[in-house]
Motif scaffolding. Structure first.
Motif, PDB file in Angstrom:
ATOM      1  N   ASP A 268      -6.539   8.449  -4.499  1.00 51.31           N
ATOM      2  CA  ASP A 268      -7.834   8.691  -3.857  1.00 51.31           C
ATOM      3  C   ASP A 268      -8.200   7.632  -2.821  1.00 51.31           C
ATOM      4  N   ASP A 269      -7.795   6.386  -3.052  1.00 44.40           N
ATOM      5  CA  ASP A 269      -8.180   5.294  -2.152  1.00 44.40           C
ATOM      6  C   ASP A 269      -7.164   5.020  -1.040  1.00 44.40           C
ATOM      7  N   PHE A 270      -6.199   5.913  -0.851  1.00 48.50           N
ATOM      8  CA  PHE A 270      -5.158   5.692   0.153  1.00 48.50           C
ATOM      9  C   PHE A 270      -5.738   5.791   1.560  1.00 48.50           C
ATOM     10  N   LYS A 271      -5.350   4.858   2.422  1.00 49.06           N
ATOM     11  CA  LYS A 271      -5.796   4.832   3.818  1.00 49.06           C
ATOM     12  C   LYS A 271      -4.747   5.529   4.682  1.00 49.06           C
ATOM     13  N   PHE A 272      -5.041   6.758   5.094  1.00 50.23           N
ATOM     14  CA  PHE A 272      -4.134   7.546   5.911  1.00 50.23           C
ATOM     15  C   PHE A 272      -4.192   7.109   7.370  1.00 50.23           C
ATOM     16  N   SER A 273      -3.036   7.046   8.034  1.00 52.52           N
ATOM     17  CA  SER A 273      -2.975   6.824   9.482  1.00 52.52           C
ATOM     18  C   SER A 273      -2.922   8.162  10.201  1.00 52.52           C
TER      19      SER A 273
ATOM     20  N   SER B 187      -3.462  12.594   9.281  1.00 52.60           N
ATOM     21  CA  SER B 187      -3.996  13.505   8.267  1.00 52.60           C
ATOM     22  C   SER B 187      -2.848  14.150   7.502  1.00 52.60           C
TER      23      SER B 187
ATOM     24  N   SER C 200       0.839  -1.206   0.000  1.00 57.71           N
ATOM     25  CA  SER C 200       0.000   0.000   0.000  1.00 57.71           C
ATOM     26  C   SER C 200       0.877   1.261   0.000  1.00 57.71           C
TER      27      SER C 200
ATOM     28  N   ALA D 288       1.226   3.979  -3.090  1.00 56.05           N
ATOM     29  CA  ALA D 288       1.063   5.413  -2.827  1.00 56.05           C
ATOM     30  C   ALA D 288       2.302   6.182  -3.268  1.00 56.05           C
TER      31      ALA D 288
ATOM     32  N   THR E 187       1.513   6.834   7.125  1.00 51.92           N
ATOM     33  CA  THR E 187       1.093   5.519   7.618  1.00 51.92           C
ATOM     34  C   THR E 187       1.741   5.225   8.960  1.00 51.92           C
ATOM     35  N   ASN E 188       1.486   4.040   9.451  1.00 46.69           N
ATOM     36  CA  ASN E 188       2.144   3.577  10.686  1.00 46.69           C
ATOM     37  C   ASN E 188       3.509   2.948  10.393  1.00 46.69           C
TER      38      ASN E 188
END
Length: 193
Positions: free
Chosen positions: A179-184, A186, A104, A108, A142-143
Protein backbone atom coordinates in the motif's frame (compact mmCIF):
# COMPACT_ATOMS: atom_id res chain seq x y z
CA UNK A 1 33.38 -25.22 -4.39
CA UNK A 2 32.43 -22.99 -1.46
CA UNK A 3 35.28 -20.60 -2.16
CA UNK A 4 34.10 -20.08 -5.73
CA UNK A 5 30.72 -18.79 -4.54
CA UNK A 6 32.17 -16.97 -1.51
CA UNK A 7 30.66 -19.04 1.28
CA UNK A 8 31.97 -18.76 4.85
CA UNK A 9 33.81 -21.48 6.75
CA UNK A 10 30.76 -22.29 8.89
CA UNK A 11 28.95 -23.52 5.80
CA UNK A 12 31.99 -25.51 4.66
CA UNK A 13 32.21 -27.16 8.09
CA UNK A 14 28.52 -28.02 8.07
CA UNK A 15 28.77 -29.42 4.52
CA UNK A 16 31.74 -31.57 5.58
CA UNK A 17 29.73 -32.89 8.52
CA UNK A 18 26.80 -33.84 6.25
CA UNK A 19 29.18 -35.46 3.79
CA UNK A 20 30.86 -37.57 6.48
CA UNK A 21 27.51 -38.49 7.99
CA UNK A 22 26.18 -40.09 4.80
CA UNK A 23 29.05 -40.92 2.46
CA UNK A 24 29.33 -44.55 3.61
CA UNK A 25 25.59 -45.13 3.85
CA UNK A 26 23.56 -47.59 1.82
CA UNK A 27 21.45 -44.85 0.21
CA UNK A 28 24.33 -43.23 -1.63
CA UNK A 29 26.07 -46.22 -3.16
CA UNK A 30 27.09 -45.65 -6.78
CA UNK A 31 26.93 -41.87 -6.37
CA UNK A 32 30.00 -39.81 -7.14
CA UNK A 33 31.86 -38.07 -4.35
CA UNK A 34 31.44 -34.80 -6.22
CA UNK A 35 27.64 -35.23 -6.34
CA UNK A 36 27.48 -36.05 -2.63
CA UNK A 37 29.73 -33.06 -1.79
CA UNK A 38 27.60 -30.77 -3.97
CA UNK A 39 24.39 -31.92 -2.29
CA UNK A 40 26.02 -31.53 1.14
CA UNK A 41 26.97 -27.96 0.25
CA UNK A 42 23.43 -27.25 -0.95
CA UNK A 43 21.96 -28.58 2.34
CA UNK A 44 24.48 -26.65 4.44
CA UNK A 45 23.61 -23.41 2.66
CA UNK A 46 19.91 -23.93 3.33
CA UNK A 47 20.50 -24.89 6.96
CA UNK A 48 22.67 -21.81 7.55
CA UNK A 49 20.03 -19.49 6.10
CA UNK A 50 21.91 -18.55 2.92
CA UNK A 51 20.27 -20.82 0.36
CA UNK A 52 21.74 -21.21 -3.08
CA UNK A 53 19.96 -22.59 -6.11
CA UNK A 54 20.83 -25.93 -7.65
CA UNK A 55 22.06 -23.97 -10.68
CA UNK A 56 24.46 -21.98 -8.53
CA UNK A 57 25.87 -25.16 -7.02
CA UNK A 58 26.14 -26.68 -10.52
CA UNK A 59 28.29 -23.78 -11.70
CA UNK A 60 30.99 -24.66 -9.18
CA UNK A 61 30.58 -28.43 -9.44
CA UNK A 62 31.26 -30.94 -12.18
CA UNK A 63 27.87 -32.53 -11.54
CA UNK A 64 24.59 -31.72 -13.26
CA UNK A 65 21.51 -30.34 -11.52
CA UNK A 66 19.58 -33.60 -11.79
CA UNK A 67 22.30 -35.63 -10.05
CA UNK A 68 22.70 -33.05 -7.27
CA UNK A 69 18.93 -33.14 -6.76
CA UNK A 70 18.95 -36.93 -6.50
CA UNK A 71 21.77 -36.88 -3.96
CA UNK A 72 20.02 -34.13 -2.03
CA UNK A 73 16.84 -36.21 -1.70
CA UNK A 74 18.81 -39.33 -0.76
CA UNK A 75 20.90 -37.44 1.81
CA UNK A 76 17.84 -35.94 3.45
CA UNK A 77 16.32 -39.43 3.66
CA UNK A 78 19.55 -41.08 4.87
CA UNK A 79 20.41 -38.53 7.54
CA UNK A 80 16.84 -37.82 8.67
CA UNK A 81 17.66 -34.14 8.24
CA UNK A 82 14.81 -31.66 8.24
CA UNK A 83 15.23 -29.11 5.45
CA UNK A 84 12.67 -26.33 5.32
CA UNK A 85 11.05 -25.32 2.06
CA UNK A 86 12.63 -22.40 0.27
CA UNK A 87 10.61 -19.34 -0.63
CA UNK A 88 11.13 -16.37 -2.91
CA UNK A 89 11.87 -14.27 0.15
CA UNK A 90 14.99 -16.36 0.88
CA UNK A 91 16.66 -15.11 -2.32
CA UNK A 92 15.20 -11.62 -2.68
CA UNK A 93 17.81 -9.66 -0.73
CA UNK A 94 20.77 -11.22 -2.54
CA UNK A 95 19.20 -10.93 -5.99
CA UNK A 96 18.19 -7.27 -5.48
CA UNK A 97 21.60 -6.45 -4.06
CA UNK A 98 23.33 -8.03 -7.07
CA UNK A 99 21.06 -5.97 -9.33
CA UNK A 100 21.91 -2.77 -7.39
CA UNK A 101 18.26 -2.14 -6.61
CA UNK A 102 17.21 0.07 -3.69
CA UNK A 103 15.58 -1.42 -0.61
CA UNK A 104 12.21 0.06 -1.61
CA UNK A 105 12.21 -2.13 -4.74
CA UNK A 106 13.37 -5.14 -2.71
CA UNK A 107 10.54 -4.63 -0.19
CA UNK A 108 7.99 -4.26 -3.00
CA UNK A 109 9.30 -7.34 -4.83
CA UNK A 110 9.18 -9.37 -1.61
CA UNK A 111 5.59 -8.27 -0.99
CA UNK A 112 4.64 -9.06 -4.60
CA UNK A 113 6.15 -12.55 -4.37
CA UNK A 114 4.54 -13.35 -1.01
CA UNK A 115 1.11 -12.10 -2.12
CA UNK A 116 1.33 -13.96 -5.44
CA UNK A 117 2.00 -17.22 -3.62
CA UNK A 118 -0.59 -16.61 -0.88
CA UNK A 119 -3.28 -15.77 -3.44
CA UNK A 120 -2.26 -18.78 -5.58
CA UNK A 121 -1.67 -16.57 -8.61
CA UNK A 122 1.46 -18.48 -9.68
CA UNK A 123 0.65 -22.15 -9.06
CA UNK A 124 3.44 -24.60 -9.76
CA UNK A 125 6.10 -21.93 -10.30
CA UNK A 126 9.44 -22.24 -8.54
CA UNK A 127 10.30 -19.73 -5.81
CA UNK A 128 13.22 -18.49 -7.95
CA UNK A 129 10.93 -17.81 -10.95
CA UNK A 130 8.45 -16.01 -8.70
CA UNK A 131 11.24 -13.90 -7.20
CA UNK A 132 12.56 -12.98 -10.65
CA UNK A 133 9.10 -11.97 -11.94
CA UNK A 134 8.40 -9.99 -8.75
CA UNK A 135 11.70 -8.12 -9.11
CA UNK A 136 10.85 -7.37 -12.73
CA UNK A 137 7.40 -6.05 -11.79
CA UNK A 138 8.68 -3.92 -8.89
CA UNK A 139 11.56 -2.47 -10.89
CA UNK A 140 9.30 -1.57 -13.82
CA UNK A 141 7.18 0.55 -11.47
CA UNK A 142 10.21 2.67 -10.49
CA UNK A 143 13.01 4.63 -12.10
CA UNK A 144 15.33 1.67 -11.38
CA UNK A 145 14.05 -0.49 -14.24
CA UNK A 146 15.77 -3.79 -14.93
CA UNK A 147 15.27 -5.90 -18.03
CA UNK A 148 14.28 -9.55 -17.99
CA UNK A 149 17.76 -10.38 -19.27
CA UNK A 150 19.49 -8.49 -16.44
CA UNK A 151 17.30 -10.19 -13.87
CA UNK A 152 17.75 -13.57 -15.56
CA UNK A 153 21.54 -13.22 -15.52
CA UNK A 154 21.50 -12.69 -11.75
CA UNK A 155 18.78 -15.19 -10.83
CA UNK A 156 19.53 -17.92 -13.34
CA UNK A 157 15.94 -17.80 -14.61
CA UNK A 158 15.30 -17.76 -18.36
CA UNK A 159 13.79 -14.58 -19.83
CA UNK A 160 10.78 -16.47 -21.11
CA UNK A 161 10.14 -17.97 -17.66
CA UNK A 162 10.22 -14.52 -16.08
CA UNK A 163 7.76 -13.34 -18.72
CA UNK A 164 5.41 -16.29 -18.09
CA UNK A 165 5.31 -15.71 -14.33
CA UNK A 166 4.94 -11.96 -14.83
CA UNK A 167 1.96 -12.56 -17.16
CA UNK A 168 0.22 -14.44 -14.36
CA UNK A 169 0.94 -11.65 -11.87
CA UNK A 170 0.17 -8.62 -14.05
CA UNK A 171 -3.65 -8.74 -13.87
CA UNK A 172 -3.37 -8.68 -10.06
CA UNK A 173 -0.73 -5.93 -9.82
CA UNK A 174 -2.97 -3.55 -7.83
CA UNK A 175 -3.27 -5.99 -4.96
CA UNK A 176 0.30 -7.32 -5.14
CA UNK A 177 2.12 -4.04 -4.49
CA UNK A 178 2.39 -2.84 -0.89
CA UNK A 179 0.00 0.00 0.00
CA UNK A 180 2.82 2.45 0.77
CA UNK A 181 4.79 1.83 -2.45
CA UNK A 182 5.88 4.98 -4.30
CA UNK A 183 5.20 4.40 -8.00
CA UNK A 184 7.22 6.24 -10.68
CA UNK A 185 4.76 5.03 -13.31
CA UNK A 186 1.14 4.00 -12.95
CA UNK A 187 0.20 0.35 -12.82
CA UNK A 188 -1.43 0.77 -16.23
CA UNK A 189 1.98 1.73 -17.64
CA UNK A 190 3.64 -1.51 -16.55
CA UNK A 191 4.67 -3.71 -19.48
CA UNK A 192 1.99 -6.03 -20.82
CA UNK A 193 3.16 -9.14 -22.60
Amino acid sequence: MAEKIHLPKTIVDRANAYYKQVHDGKYLKRRSYEAIASAALYIACRKEGVPRTFKEICTVSKVNKKEIGRCFRLMVKASDTQVSFISSKDFMSRFCSNLNLPTSVERAATNIAIMAVNLDIVPGRSPISIAAAAIFMASQATNDKKTQKEIGDVTGVADVTIKQSYRLMYPHAKILFPDDFKFSVSIEQLPQF
